[in-house]
Design a protein around this motif. Structure first.
Motif, PDB file in Angstrom:
ATOM      1  N   LEU A 112       1.000  -1.255  -0.070  1.00 60.47           N
ATOM      2  CA  LEU A 112      -0.007  -0.027  -0.007  1.00 60.47           C
ATOM      3  C   LEU A 112       0.866   1.064   0.101  1.00 60.47           C
ATOM      4  CD1 LEU A 112      -2.830  -0.926   2.607  1.00 60.47           C
ATOM      5  CD2 LEU A 112      -2.943  -1.177   0.194  1.00 60.47           C
ATOM      6  N   ASP A 113       0.377   2.284  -0.463  1.00 63.99           N
ATOM      7  CA  ASP A 113       0.997   3.521  -0.248  1.00 63.99           C
ATOM      8  C   ASP A 113       1.307   3.997   1.051  1.00 63.99           C
ATOM      9  OD1 ASP A 113       0.724   3.563  -3.294  1.00 63.99           O
ATOM     10  OD2 ASP A 113      -0.856   4.940  -3.295  1.00 63.99           O
ATOM     11  N   GLY A 114       2.431   4.222   1.127  1.00 63.99           N
ATOM     12  CA  GLY A 114       2.867   4.843   2.575  1.00 63.99           C
ATOM     13  C   GLY A 114       3.616   3.671   3.290  1.00 63.99           C
ATOM     14  N   ASP A 115       3.663   2.573   2.947  1.00 62.84           N
ATOM     15  CA  ASP A 115       4.113   1.271   3.703  1.00 62.84           C
ATOM     16  C   ASP A 115       5.582   1.585   3.944  1.00 62.84           C
ATOM     17  OD1 ASP A 115       1.793  -0.084   3.988  1.00 62.84           O
ATOM     18  OD2 ASP A 115       2.397  -1.572   2.336  1.00 62.84           O
ATOM     19  N   LYS A 116       6.323   1.191   4.950  1.00 63.28           N
ATOM     20  CA  LYS A 116       8.027   1.294   5.284  1.00 63.28           C
ATOM     21  C   LYS A 116       8.331   0.176   5.012  1.00 63.28           C
ATOM     22  CE  LYS A 116       7.009   5.093   8.655  1.00 63.28           C
ATOM     23  NZ  LYS A 116       7.338   5.503  10.220  1.00 63.28           N
ATOM     24  N   GLU A 117       9.646   0.067   4.536  1.00 67.25           N
ATOM     25  CA  GLU A 117      10.313  -1.040   4.013  1.00 67.25           C
ATOM     26  C   GLU A 117      10.476  -2.070   5.414  1.00 67.25           C
ATOM     27  OE1 GLU A 117      10.954  -2.192   1.209  1.00 67.25           O
ATOM     28  OE2 GLU A 117      10.155  -0.561   0.138  1.00 67.25           O
ATOM     29  N   GLU A 118      10.856  -1.368   6.653  1.00 63.33           N
ATOM     30  CA  GLU A 118      10.969  -2.149   7.982  1.00 63.33           C
ATOM     31  C   GLU A 118       9.689  -2.414   8.641  1.00 63.33           C
ATOM     32  OE1 GLU A 118      11.006   2.257   8.710  1.00 63.33           O
ATOM     33  OE2 GLU A 118      11.967   1.110   7.184  1.00 63.33           O
ATOM     34  N   LYS A 119       8.681  -1.987   7.956  1.00 61.52           N
ATOM     35  CA  LYS A 119       7.466  -2.421   8.764  1.00 61.52           C
ATOM     36  C   LYS A 119       7.100  -3.911   8.655  1.00 61.52           C
ATOM     37  CE  LYS A 119       2.830  -1.233   9.292  1.00 61.52           C
ATOM     38  NZ  LYS A 119       1.340  -0.521   8.549  1.00 61.52           N
ATOM     39  N   GLU A 120       6.796  -4.710   9.449  1.00 67.72           N
ATOM     40  CA  GLU A 120       6.426  -6.106   9.493  1.00 67.72           C
ATOM     41  C   GLU A 120       4.918  -6.306   9.897  1.00 67.72           C
ATOM     42  OE1 GLU A 120       7.536 -10.337  11.487  1.00 67.72           O
ATOM     43  OE2 GLU A 120       8.563  -8.622  11.999  1.00 67.72           O
ATOM     44  N   LEU A 121       4.235  -6.770   9.000  1.00 68.57           N
ATOM     45  CA  LEU A 121       2.839  -6.471   9.204  1.00 68.57           C
ATOM     46  C   LEU A 121       2.489  -8.004  10.109  1.00 68.57           C
ATOM     47  CD1 LEU A 121       1.574  -6.123   5.319  1.00 68.57           C
ATOM     48  CD2 LEU A 121       1.406  -4.758   7.402  1.00 68.57           C
ATOM     49  N   SER A 122       1.260  -7.861  10.761  1.00 70.89           N
ATOM     50  CA  SER A 122       0.945  -8.963  11.554  1.00 70.89           C
ATOM     51  C   SER A 122       0.055  -9.952  10.690  1.00 70.89           C
ATOM     52  CB  SER A 122      -0.142  -8.326  12.534  1.00 70.89           C
ATOM     53  OG  SER A 122      -1.306  -7.726  11.982  1.00 70.89           O
ATOM     54  N   ILE A 124      -2.961 -11.105  10.606  1.00 67.49           N
ATOM     55  CA  ILE A 124      -4.409 -10.548  10.407  1.00 67.49           C
ATOM     56  C   ILE A 124      -4.165  -9.536   9.393  1.00 67.49           C
ATOM     57  CG2 ILE A 124      -4.360  -9.209  12.131  1.00 67.49           C
ATOM     58  CD1 ILE A 124      -7.428 -10.898  10.582  1.00 67.49           C
ATOM     59  N   ASP A 125      -3.269  -8.744   9.350  1.00 65.71           N
ATOM     60  CA  ASP A 125      -2.867  -7.397   8.532  1.00 65.71           C
ATOM     61  C   ASP A 125      -2.758  -8.314   7.164  1.00 65.71           C
ATOM     62  OD1 ASP A 125      -3.747  -5.641  10.019  1.00 65.71           O
ATOM     63  OD2 ASP A 125      -1.768  -5.236  10.467  1.00 65.71           O
ATOM     64  N   GLU A 126      -1.770  -9.109   7.073  1.00 70.34           N
ATOM     65  CA  GLU A 126      -1.575  -9.923   5.864  1.00 70.34           C
ATOM     66  C   GLU A 126      -2.586 -10.505   5.068  1.00 70.34           C
ATOM     67  OE1 GLU A 126       3.146 -10.899   6.381  1.00 70.34           O
ATOM     68  OE2 GLU A 126       1.490 -12.564   6.101  1.00 70.34           O
ATOM     69  N   PHE A 127      -3.685 -11.103   5.853  1.00 72.08           N
ATOM     70  CA  PHE A 127      -4.553 -11.909   5.301  1.00 72.08           C
ATOM     71  C   PHE A 127      -5.650 -10.732   4.994  1.00 72.08           C
ATOM     72  CE2 PHE A 127      -8.841 -14.246   5.681  1.00 72.08           C
ATOM     73  CZ  PHE A 127      -8.443 -15.246   4.869  1.00 72.08           C
ATOM     74  N   ASN A 128      -5.936  -9.471   5.607  1.00 69.14           N
ATOM     75  CA  ASN A 128      -6.776  -8.454   4.910  1.00 69.14           C
ATOM     76  C   ASN A 128      -6.289  -8.275   3.637  1.00 69.14           C
ATOM     77  OD1 ASN A 128      -8.552  -8.137   7.158  1.00 69.14           O
ATOM     78  ND2 ASN A 128      -7.035  -6.812   8.128  1.00 69.14           N
ATOM     79  N   ARG A 129      -5.193  -7.853   3.541  1.00 72.08           N
ATOM     80  CA  ARG A 129      -4.341  -7.293   2.236  1.00 72.08           C
ATOM     81  C   ARG A 129      -4.824  -8.241   1.233  1.00 72.08           C
ATOM     82  NH1 ARG A 129       0.621  -3.548   2.823  1.00 72.08           N
ATOM     83  NH2 ARG A 129      -0.075  -2.222   4.695  1.00 72.08           N
ATOM     84  N   VAL A 130      -4.416  -9.804   1.355  1.00 73.33           N
ATOM     85  CA  VAL A 130      -4.513 -10.737   0.531  1.00 73.33           C
ATOM     86  C   VAL A 130      -5.861 -11.016  -0.020  1.00 73.33           C
ATOM     87  CG1 VAL A 130      -4.025 -13.253  -0.062  1.00 73.33           C
ATOM     88  CG2 VAL A 130      -2.298 -11.911   1.066  1.00 73.33           C
ATOM     89  N   GLY A 235     -18.985  -1.876  -2.093  1.00 67.11           N
ATOM     90  CA  GLY A 235     -17.805  -1.813  -1.115  1.00 67.11           C
ATOM     91  C   GLY A 235     -16.600  -2.466  -1.723  1.00 67.11           C
ATOM     92  N   THR A 236     -16.501  -3.337  -2.511  1.00 63.94           N
ATOM     93  CA  THR A 236     -15.458  -4.096  -2.818  1.00 63.94           C
ATOM     94  C   THR A 236     -14.349  -3.464  -3.706  1.00 63.94           C
ATOM     95  OG1 THR A 236     -16.425  -5.138  -4.646  1.00 63.94           O
ATOM     96  CG2 THR A 236     -16.250  -6.358  -2.452  1.00 63.94           C
ATOM     97  N   THR A 237     -14.953  -2.178  -4.458  1.00 55.85           N
ATOM     98  CA  THR A 237     -14.212  -1.372  -5.195  1.00 55.85           C
ATOM     99  C   THR A 237     -13.605  -0.067  -4.712  1.00 55.85           C
ATOM    100  OG1 THR A 237     -16.108  -0.057  -5.913  1.00 55.85           O
ATOM    101  CG2 THR A 237     -15.705  -2.021  -7.453  1.00 55.85           C
ATOM    102  N   GLY A 238     -13.785  -0.198  -3.357  1.00 56.23           N
ATOM    103  CA  GLY A 238     -13.018   1.166  -2.458  1.00 56.23           C
ATOM    104  C   GLY A 238     -11.570   0.573  -2.223  1.00 56.23           C
ATOM    105  N   GLU A 239     -11.093   1.453  -1.100  1.00 56.44           N
ATOM    106  CA  GLU A 239      -9.846   1.200  -0.400  1.00 56.44           C
ATOM    107  C   GLU A 239      -9.790   0.185   0.517  1.00 56.44           C
ATOM    108  OE1 GLU A 239      -7.212   2.300  -1.913  1.00 56.44           O
ATOM    109  OE2 GLU A 239      -8.188   3.541  -3.283  1.00 56.44           O
ATOM    110  N   LEU A 240      -8.590  -0.491   0.851  1.00 56.01           N
ATOM    111  CA  LEU A 240      -8.401  -1.349   1.800  1.00 56.01           C
ATOM    112  C   LEU A 240      -8.945  -0.997   3.198  1.00 56.01           C
ATOM    113  CD1 LEU A 240      -7.655  -4.162   2.707  1.00 56.01           C
ATOM    114  CD2 LEU A 240      -5.400  -3.430   3.073  1.00 56.01           C
TER     115      LEU A 240
END
Length: 389
Positions: A112-122, A124-130, A235-240
């Motif tokens: 996503l825009d604004g993600d930091k390289e060193e940020k590690e997703l949880s 549940i966040d990974e599953f949200n995005r996928v 809703g599925t065409t909006g942002e995450l």
């Protein structure tokens, strides 16, 4: 605890037993495919998302769709030839019957825009995005098909065989949301790409299900139609950020975390209302419960007093132990006297044999001295007697 798989468990019981390696690979590769992992939290949590950890192959072989593949050795042999999956046979998966299975290439987590390289997703966040990304991408490559009747008339396996020649990669049966989870008689069908979906919808004549006419429509168009009927925006065409899947075991707690105060104001309001309602309550049960609590408090105080008195009395075990404990002997300077308790030693630490031998030698020496003394006295007495004569 990971989520349980829902739905009827007996719909695959009547499948014929098979050891076909191509069928085995096709089924297991589907489980680990991008399309299925995005919707199957059991597999996603099993591989730990992007960490791509192995899952027990025995566990995969126990799935309802996999039980017909026998023997287990045929499953292992078939997957060793997979170009998509890797059989793991080291570490905790070492030995026959303990094999693991994982993807050769880990699943990609959308950025996503604004993600930091060193940020590690949880996880549940990974599953949200996928899941969001798959839902958005599959919208234009999927259709809805209606008119299949009951689940007995349209089993899952037969539905998959019906759509496979047209390039379908996934068929998902739509079910009611109640506990019965009854089949609605319609399915969502996902194709390999948008082009395959368009070619299917352009077929003329349309495919029939056991001589029955079916209704087909693109999933995106169907979604827009249902939203228009209900007066809501798709809703599925909006942002995450507007589409959140909380996961199978992520209860809401701590109030509304989107608020600046972390939801504290709502919790404080609730506590204040609860306190007011308790103060206004005239329930006799509440007063009786309060009296009982006071009586329990007094009983507790009495018990503590009795305990203290008993511990101070001579009947208390601690006092008896102190009385029975022998006193430490000390010398005139107050230094504790230590006795040697070994059986072959005297209290002062010397060997008993050595002490006895020393005593015997001393006794003999004294005896010799006494004998010598006696001889001397006799000779002197004789000499005196001679002199006297």
């Amino acid at each position: 605890n990971r989520p349980k798989r829902r739905g009827p468990n007996n719909k695959f019981d009547n499948l014929p037993e098979s050891s076909d390696p191509a069928e085995i690979r096709k089924q297991v590769e589907f489980y680990f495919s991008d399309q299925n992992i995005a919707m199957d939290e059991h597999i996603f949590y099993g591989i730990d998302g992007s960490k791509n950890r192995p899952m027990s192959l025995k566990h995969i072989a126990s799935f309802n769709r996999m039980r017909r593949f026998q023997p287990y050795s045929a499953v292992v042999a078939a997957l060793r030839d997979s170009e998509f999956l890797e059989v793991v046979e080291d570490g905790e998966y070492r030995g026959n019957g303990n094999e693991g299975i994982k993807r050769k290439v880990p699943i990609t987590i959308p950025k996503l825009d604004g993600d930091k390289e060193e940020k590690e997703l949880s996880l549940i966040d990974e599953f949200n995005r996928v899941r969001f990304n798959a839902s958005k991408n599959s919208l234009t490559s999927s259709i809805i098909a209606k008119g299949f009747g009951t689940e007995e008339e349209a089993p899952q396996v037969e539905l998959e065989e019906f759509f496979r020649p047209y390039g379908a990669i996934a068929v998902r049966m739509r079910r009611e949301k109640d506990d019965g989870r009854a089949f609605k008689g319609s399915v969502f069908v996902e194709f390999e790409n948008d082009e395959a979906q368009k070619q299917f919808l352009a077929l003329d004549p349309k495919p029939k299900w056991k001589d029955n006419e079916l209704f087909f429509m693109g999933k995106k168009e169907y979604n827009e139609m249902k939203c228009a009927e209900k007066g809501i925006e798709p809703g599925t065409t909006g942002e995450l950020s507007h589409w959140k899947y909380r996961g199978p075991h992520q209860p809401r707690r701590g109030g509304d975390r989107t608020r600046r105060d972390g939801g504290r104001s709502r919790r404080d309001d609730y506590r204040r209302r609860r306190s007011d309602s308790h103060s206004r309550s005239r329930s006799p049960y509440r007063h009786r419960r309060r009296r009982d609590s006071r009586s329990r408090s007094s009983d507790s105080d009495d018990w503590k007093d009795r305990r203290d008195k008993f511990q101070k009395s001579r009947d208390y075990r601690g006092h008896r132990d102190e009385e029975e404990k022998p006193k430490q002997l000390v010398d005139e300077r107050g230094v504790p006297v230590v006795h040697d308790t070994r059986p072959d030693r005297n209290p002062n630490g010397t060997l008993k044999e050595a002490a006895d031998k020393g005593a015997a030698d001393a006794s003999k020496k004294r005896g010799r001295v006494d004998d010598d003394a006696g001889k001397d006295d006799g000779s002197k007495k004789t000499k005196l007697e001679v002199t006297a004569d």
